[in-house]
Design a protein around this motif. Structure first.
Motif, PDB file in Angstrom:
ATOM      1  N   PHE A   1      -5.217  -1.956 -25.364  1.00 29.08           N
ATOM      2  CA  PHE A   1      -5.214  -0.522 -25.060  1.00 29.08           C
ATOM      3  C   PHE A   1      -4.331   0.226 -26.052  1.00 29.08           C
ATOM      4  N   THR A   2      -4.822   1.388 -26.442  1.00 29.34           N
ATOM      5  CA  THR A   2      -4.041   2.315 -27.284  1.00 29.34           C
ATOM      6  C   THR A   2      -3.234   3.224 -26.371  1.00 29.34           C
ATOM      7  N   LEU A   3      -2.135   3.732 -26.883  1.00 27.50           N
ATOM      8  CA  LEU A   3      -1.393   4.781 -26.190  1.00 27.50           C
ATOM      9  C   LEU A   3      -2.343   5.941 -25.852  1.00 27.50           C
TER      10      LEU A   3
ATOM     11  N   TYR B   1      -8.765   9.062 -45.101  1.00 26.89           N
ATOM     12  CA  TYR B   1     -10.158   9.031 -44.621  1.00 26.89           C
ATOM     13  C   TYR B   1     -10.166   8.068 -43.444  1.00 26.89           C
ATOM     14  N   ASN B   2      -9.951   8.603 -42.253  1.00 22.99           N
ATOM     15  CA  ASN B   2      -9.685   7.735 -41.101  1.00 22.99           C
ATOM     16  C   ASN B   2     -10.536   8.083 -39.899  1.00 22.99           C
ATOM     17  N   ASN B   3     -10.678   7.097 -39.023  1.00 23.32           N
ATOM     18  CA  ASN B   3     -11.180   7.334 -37.678  1.00 23.32           C
ATOM     19  C   ASN B   3     -10.038   7.048 -36.714  1.00 23.32           C
ATOM     20  N   TYR B   4      -9.616   8.077 -36.000  1.00 22.92           N
ATOM     21  CA  TYR B   4      -8.599   7.912 -34.951  1.00 22.92           C
ATOM     22  C   TYR B   4      -8.809   9.119 -34.043  1.00 22.92           C
ATOM     23  N   TYR B   5      -9.766   8.944 -33.109  1.00 23.94           N
ATOM     24  CA  TYR B   5     -10.273  10.081 -32.343  1.00 23.94           C
ATOM     25  C   TYR B   5      -9.217  10.738 -31.470  1.00 23.94           C
ATOM     26  N   GLU B   6      -8.134  10.039 -31.172  1.00 24.05           N
ATOM     27  CA  GLU B   6      -7.056  10.657 -30.411  1.00 24.05           C
ATOM     28  C   GLU B   6      -6.446  11.827 -31.184  1.00 24.05           C
ATOM     29  N   PHE B   7      -6.726  11.880 -32.495  1.00 29.43           N
ATOM     30  CA  PHE B   7      -6.195  12.968 -33.321  1.00 29.43           C
ATOM     31  C   PHE B   7      -7.312  13.829 -33.908  1.00 29.43           C
TER      32      PHE B   7
ATOM     33  N   LEU C   1       1.451  -0.665 -34.619  1.00 29.59           N
ATOM     34  CA  LEU C   1       0.896  -2.000 -34.407  1.00 29.59           C
ATOM     35  C   LEU C   1      -0.583  -1.865 -34.100  1.00 29.59           C
ATOM     36  N   ARG C   2      -1.450  -2.480 -34.916  1.00 30.65           N
ATOM     37  CA  ARG C   2      -2.884  -2.376 -34.673  1.00 30.65           C
ATOM     38  C   ARG C   2      -3.534  -3.715 -34.965  1.00 30.65           C
ATOM     39  N   LEU C   3      -4.784  -3.812 -34.551  1.00 33.29           N
ATOM     40  CA  LEU C   3      -5.567  -4.999 -34.841  1.00 33.29           C
ATOM     41  C   LEU C   3      -6.391  -4.780 -36.100  1.00 33.29           C
TER      42      LEU C   3
ATOM     43  N   ILE D   1      -8.544  -1.861 -33.045  1.00 34.81           N
ATOM     44  CA  ILE D   1      -7.858  -0.839 -32.248  1.00 34.81           C
ATOM     45  C   ILE D   1      -6.451  -0.541 -32.776  1.00 34.81           C
ATOM     46  N   LYS D   2      -6.089   0.733 -32.687  1.00 32.50           N
ATOM     47  CA  LYS D   2      -4.825   1.228 -33.255  1.00 32.50           C
ATOM     48  C   LYS D   2      -3.743   1.422 -32.190  1.00 32.50           C
ATOM     49  N   SER D   3      -2.509   1.482 -32.639  1.00 30.20           N
ATOM     50  CA  SER D   3      -1.334   1.870 -31.821  1.00 30.20           C
ATOM     51  C   SER D   3      -1.384   1.227 -30.429  1.00 30.20           C
TER      52      SER D   3
HETATM   53  N1  LIG Z   1      -7.160   3.993 -30.831  1.00 24.56           N
HETATM   54  C1  LIG Z   1      -8.140   4.053 -31.740  1.00 24.56           C
HETATM   55  N2  LIG Z   1      -8.367   2.993 -32.534  1.00 24.56           N
HETATM   56  C2  LIG Z   1      -9.356   3.039 -33.471  1.00 24.56           C
HETATM   57  C3  LIG Z   1     -10.183   4.195 -33.582  1.00 24.56           C
HETATM   58  C4  LIG Z   1      -9.913   5.294 -32.722  1.00 24.56           C
HETATM   59  O1  LIG Z   1     -10.584   6.345 -32.756  1.00 24.56           O
HETATM   60  N3  LIG Z   1      -8.880   5.192 -31.828  1.00 24.56           N
HETATM   61  N4  LIG Z   1     -11.215   4.204 -34.516  1.00 24.56           N
HETATM   62  C5  LIG Z   1     -11.747   2.905 -34.925  1.00 24.56           C
HETATM   63  C6  LIG Z   1     -12.704   3.006 -36.022  1.00 24.56           C
HETATM   64  S1  LIG Z   1     -14.258   3.603 -35.644  1.00 24.56           S
HETATM   65  C7  LIG Z   1     -12.417   2.582 -37.289  1.00 24.56           C
HETATM   66  S2  LIG Z   1     -13.617   2.568 -38.517  1.00 24.56           S
HETATM   67  C8  LIG Z   1     -11.039   2.155 -37.634  1.00 24.56           C
HETATM   68  C9  LIG Z   1     -10.522   2.987 -38.797  1.00 24.56           C
HETATM   69  O2  LIG Z   1      -9.292   2.482 -39.271  1.00 24.56           O
HETATM   70  P1  LIG Z   1      -8.568   3.197 -40.496  1.00 24.56           P
HETATM   71  O3  LIG Z   1      -8.472   4.647 -40.159  1.00 24.56           O
HETATM   72  O4  LIG Z   1      -7.229   2.546 -40.632  1.00 24.56           O
HETATM   73  O5  LIG Z   1      -9.415   2.982 -41.698  1.00 24.56           O
HETATM   74  O6  LIG Z   1     -10.115   2.283 -36.565  1.00 24.56           O
HETATM   75  C10 LIG Z   1     -10.634   1.928 -35.283  1.00 24.56           C
HETATM   76  N5  LIG Z   1      -9.569   1.961 -34.289  1.00 24.56           N
END
Ligand SMILES: Nc1nc2c(c(=O)[nH]1)N[C@H]1C(S)=C(S)[C@@H](COP(=O)(O)O)O[C@H]1N2
Ligand SMILES: [Mo]
Length: 315
Positions: A167-169, A74-80, A220-222, A233-235
């Protein structure tokens, strides 16, 4: 169906069991003062996907974490994709090794660092944090990481470094969601230097003692536990030190809805919905919502960062 090789059946030992047993053991070791000398400060991503030698962070929440299944599906990662199930389905196309991070801007030790360089001098910790999305759902997550500030100090930021941007990839070949202009790509986020150096701000490489799955932002993420989830932010492929408040993707998309600070605050509503309560996922469809806590419950630790700020204007 994927073939799995297990000497014990998966039903016999869940990631949750393994995590808690290990945590209790580690707590004992910490109490005895054994760990600091035993744990080598030499973090790396283990090829078998399981981290060894973490320190149990004493500030962790006692509340039981959400399940591994839940946290990774159950994630948010709009790049996917923008659906909650899209990242788990699509993020396998992300190539996380080799990985490197560019360090730019107001610091002395600029350059491009491999993931191995980034991790090597640090000791990994298990930290159970509350995690609260701006969409009013929340989870409790056992992350693996180390304080971001310990890494940032190695780059020797100058006195002009008042903010840090991340910045994310952004690679269309690996990330199908980049075709859609839902956000400004690459995804970018930012913190004040004080927020970035705060010991709760975690540079995160794992969850439940395992290497992060791609959908959770590998490699690596914050994790900034007192802010809405989108700040985490992710990746990450670039860290930029700057003297000016940096652009952030969500603020660029809808500035009235997503401010730079985005501290969890039950008293400041999102323009389209209340932020006073949250739905703790995994408690069943009809479970009561729980009241949202100021700074997501981390007020004691972080409120002093904002003593001179109007939290209504600086949302
Ligand atoms: N690069 C990137 N980082 C992102 C996001 C994203 O869409 N892209 N979504 C954010 C949002 S809205 C949330 S709630 C969290 C979700 O982290 P999780 O999927 O590990 O729970 O990642 C955040 N980091
Ligand atoms: Mo979010």
């Amino acid at each position: 169906m994927r073939q799995r090789k297990h000497t014990i059946r998966p039903s016999e030992i869940t990631p949750e069991d393994a995590f808690f047993n290990r945590r209790d053991l580690l707590k004992g070791a910490v109490a005895l003062g054994l760990l600091p000398s035993l744990i080598a400060r030499a973090a790396s991503l283990p090829p078998n996907g399981e981290f060894a030698g973490r320190v149990a962070w004493p500030g962790s929440l006692a509340e039981p974490p959400n399940s591994y299944e839940h946290i990774t599906n159950y994630n948010n990662y709009y790049e996917f994709g923008t659906g909650k199930g899209d990242p788990a389905e699509n993020a396998h196309s992300l190539v996380t090794s080799p990985w490197s991070v560019a360090v730019t801007g107001e610091a002395d030790k600029l350059g491009t660092y491999t993931l191995e360089d980034i991790l090597a001098p640090h000791a990994l910790e298990d930290r159970v944090y509350r995690f609260r999305c701006v969409e009013a759902w929340s989870m409790v997550v056992p992350w693996v990481g180390f304080p971001l500030g310990d890494l940032l100090e190695r780059f020797e930021p100058s006195s002009r470094a008042k903010y840090v941007q991340f910045f994310t990839l952004a690679d269309r070949k690996q990330m199908p969601g980049l075709r859609y202009p839902v956000l400004e790509w690459p995804y970018r986020e930012g913190l004040t230097i004080e927020e970035a150096m705060h010991p709760l701000t975690l540079l995160t490489v794992g969850v439940y003692g395992k290497v992060l799955p791609n959908q959770n932002g590998a490699p690596l993420r914050l994790i900034v536990p007192w802010k809405y989830g989108f700040k985490s932010i992710k990746s990450i492929v670039r860290i930029h030190f700057t003297s000016r408040q940096p652009e952030t993707s969500w603020n660029m998309a809808a500035p009235e809805e997503y401010g730079f600070y985005s501290n969890v605050n039950p008293n400041v509503d999102h323009p389209r919905w209340s932020q006073a309560e949250e739905n703790r996922l995994g408690r069943g469809l009809f479970a009561a919502k729980v009241p949202t806590l100021l700074f997501n419950g981390y007020a004691e630790e972080v409120a002093s960062l904002y003593s001179s700020l109007d939290l209504v204007r600086n949302y």
